[in-house]
Design a protein around this motif. Structure first.
Motif, PDB file in Angstrom:
ATOM      1  N   LYS A 126      28.131  -7.729  10.370  1.00  0.00           N
ATOM      2  CA  LYS A 126      28.288  -8.846   9.366  1.00  0.00           C
ATOM      3  C   LYS A 126      29.333  -7.787   7.932  1.00  0.00           C
ATOM      4  CE  LYS A 126      23.923 -10.731  10.353  1.00  0.00           C
ATOM      5  NZ  LYS A 126      22.542 -10.997   9.329  1.00  0.00           N
ATOM      6  N   LYS A 127      28.459  -6.702   7.839  1.00  0.00           N
ATOM      7  CA  LYS A 127      29.624  -6.421   6.583  1.00  0.00           C
ATOM      8  C   LYS A 127      30.986  -6.071   6.841  1.00  0.00           C
ATOM      9  CE  LYS A 127      25.944  -2.984   4.426  1.00  0.00           C
ATOM     10  NZ  LYS A 127      25.622  -1.837   4.279  1.00  0.00           N
ATOM     11  N   LEU A 128      31.688  -5.466   8.260  1.00  0.00           N
ATOM     12  CA  LEU A 128      33.013  -5.782   8.690  1.00  0.00           C
ATOM     13  C   LEU A 128      33.288  -7.413   9.045  1.00  0.00           C
ATOM     14  CD1 LEU A 128      33.056  -3.189  11.509  1.00  0.00           C
ATOM     15  CD2 LEU A 128      34.359  -3.239   9.588  1.00  0.00           C
ATOM     16  N   LEU A 211      34.923   1.279  20.896  1.00  0.00           N
ATOM     17  CA  LEU A 211      33.692   1.467  19.521  1.00  0.00           C
ATOM     18  C   LEU A 211      32.998   0.053  19.255  1.00  0.00           C
ATOM     19  CD1 LEU A 211      35.916   3.903  17.940  1.00  0.00           C
ATOM     20  CD2 LEU A 211      33.773   4.292  18.667  1.00  0.00           C
ATOM     21  N   GLY A 212      33.889  -1.368  20.187  1.00  0.00           N
ATOM     22  CA  GLY A 212      33.529  -2.484  19.745  1.00  0.00           C
ATOM     23  C   GLY A 212      34.368  -3.237  18.228  1.00  0.00           C
ATOM     24  N   VAL A 213      34.844  -2.877  17.473  1.00  0.00           N
ATOM     25  CA  VAL A 213      35.297  -2.476  16.293  1.00  0.00           C
ATOM     26  C   VAL A 213      37.118  -2.219  16.356  1.00  0.00           C
ATOM     27  CG1 VAL A 213      33.194  -2.729  14.955  1.00  0.00           C
ATOM     28  CG2 VAL A 213      35.024  -0.476  15.194  1.00  0.00           C
ATOM     29  N   TRP A 214      37.549  -2.179  15.238  1.00  0.00           N
ATOM     30  CA  TRP A 214      38.943  -1.951  14.969  1.00  0.00           C
ATOM     31  C   TRP A 214      39.403  -1.337  14.213  1.00  0.00           C
ATOM     32  CZ3 TRP A 214      41.612  -3.553  18.978  1.00  0.00           C
ATOM     33  CH2 TRP A 214      41.537  -4.654  20.154  1.00  0.00           C
ATOM     34  N   ILE A 215      39.841  -0.299  13.638  1.00  0.00           N
ATOM     35  CA  ILE A 215      39.971   0.903  12.650  1.00  0.00           C
ATOM     36  C   ILE A 215      41.515   1.384  12.667  1.00  0.00           C
ATOM     37  CG2 ILE A 215      37.579   1.602  13.333  1.00  0.00           C
ATOM     38  CD1 ILE A 215      38.642   3.819  14.819  1.00  0.00           C
ATOM     39  N   HIS A 216      41.512   1.941  11.904  1.00  0.00           N
ATOM     40  CA  HIS A 216      42.769   2.591  11.641  1.00  0.00           C
ATOM     41  C   HIS A 216      42.238   4.186  11.269  1.00  0.00           C
ATOM     42  CE1 HIS A 216      45.485  -0.432  10.957  1.00  0.00           C
ATOM     43  NE2 HIS A 216      45.034  -0.740  10.517  1.00  0.00           N
TER      44      HIS A 216
END
Length: 274
Positions: A126-128, A211-216
């Motif tokens: 939710k925060k993402l 990770l199931g999320v996008w990251i830099h």
């Protein structure tokens, strides 16, 4: 032989007298009397309490009982529907564990935890969705990284869980699910003791973490296992992918010796926006 024994006894008596002389010279009479009274009071107190021996020959348990685990069998109460049914499961408990520790452990076993619900309900998701989140490295294995953030549901729960153990992230390897040593989730362990987790000796071996999320990514930390220092990883690549098919190199290392002793850690920065 008798003469030798007498000589030994005389020497021991002489040494004993010398020690007493030193004590008399160093300690005033009043101090000596006070120390003796204190010693007597301590001995009297001890004699009023049962004294247990670790090795007892009288058939009793003594302190050996503290080395034996307590064994319980779980059973869900009649009419209870809100808890997960663990009836029949065995539970072993250390004798010095507290009731509070037992309660917390049982709660994790029988009550649904935050990671047991739908992924859309997770606070870190939710925060993402609300706003981008930044992570700033401070020290190895700090609480500022992505893996810690996921394992604490966006820092909303006090106890970290291994994300790979509960399906929050997915770890795969060139060996499949079965490693020659350790488990796949061990690669993300924050245990105070380093865990051995490795593939077979193959130059093309790899681990992948979805990770199931996008990251830099800005930095990443690794820890050497419990093996010999010479078995630490020396040459490797950190790659990233958006689809699990096409990969780009984020960081490449050759004869890197920053990991050495068992349990040693190191962090590498990643240049550029990827």
């Amino acid at each position: 032989s008798q003469d030798k024994t007498m000589k030994v006894q005389k020497k021991a008596a002489k040494l004993h007298a010398a020690r007493l002389a030193i004590i008399k010279e160093a300690l005033p009479t009043a101090t000596t009397i006070a120390l003796v009274k204190k010693l007597l009071s301590v001995l009297e107190t001890i004699e009023k309490l049962p004294v247990y021996l670790y090795d007892s020959s009288n058939g009793g348990y003594g302190l050996q009982i503290l080395t034996k685990r307590l064994r319980f069998r779980l059973e869900r109460g009649p009419g209870e529907t809100g808890l997960i049914d663990r009836t029949g499961r065995a539970l072993k408990m250390e004798p010095l564990a507290t009731v509070r520790q037992l309660e917390r452990y049982l709660l994790k076993m029988v009550a649904k935890q935050w990671y047991d619900f739908e992924r859309s309900s997770f606070n870190f998701i939710k925060k993402l969705e609300e706003t981008p989140v930044s992570f700033n490295y401070q020290s190895d294995f700090d609480s500022e990284g992505l893996i810690y953030w996921i394992g604490t549901n966006g820092r909303t729960v006090p106890d970290w869980v291994n994300p790979a153990q509960y399906g929050l992230v997915v770890v795969t390897s060139s060996e499949g699910r079965n490693l020659p040593y350790g488990k796949l989730e061990d690669i993300l362990s924050r245990d105070s003791n380093a865990l051995n987790c490795h593939t077979n000796d193959d130059r093309r071996a790899w681990f992948a973490i979805d990770l199931g999320v996008w990251i830099h990514p800005k930095a990443y930390t690794m820890r050497h296992a419990r093996g010999y220092g010479r078995s630490a990883v020396r040459s490797w690549q950190l790659q990233g992918s958006k689809d699990g098919v096409n990969w780009v190199i984020l960081s490449e290392h050759s004869n890197d010796e920053r990991l050495g002793e068992p349990g040693s850690t190191a962090t590498w920065t990643i240049d550029g926006e990827t």
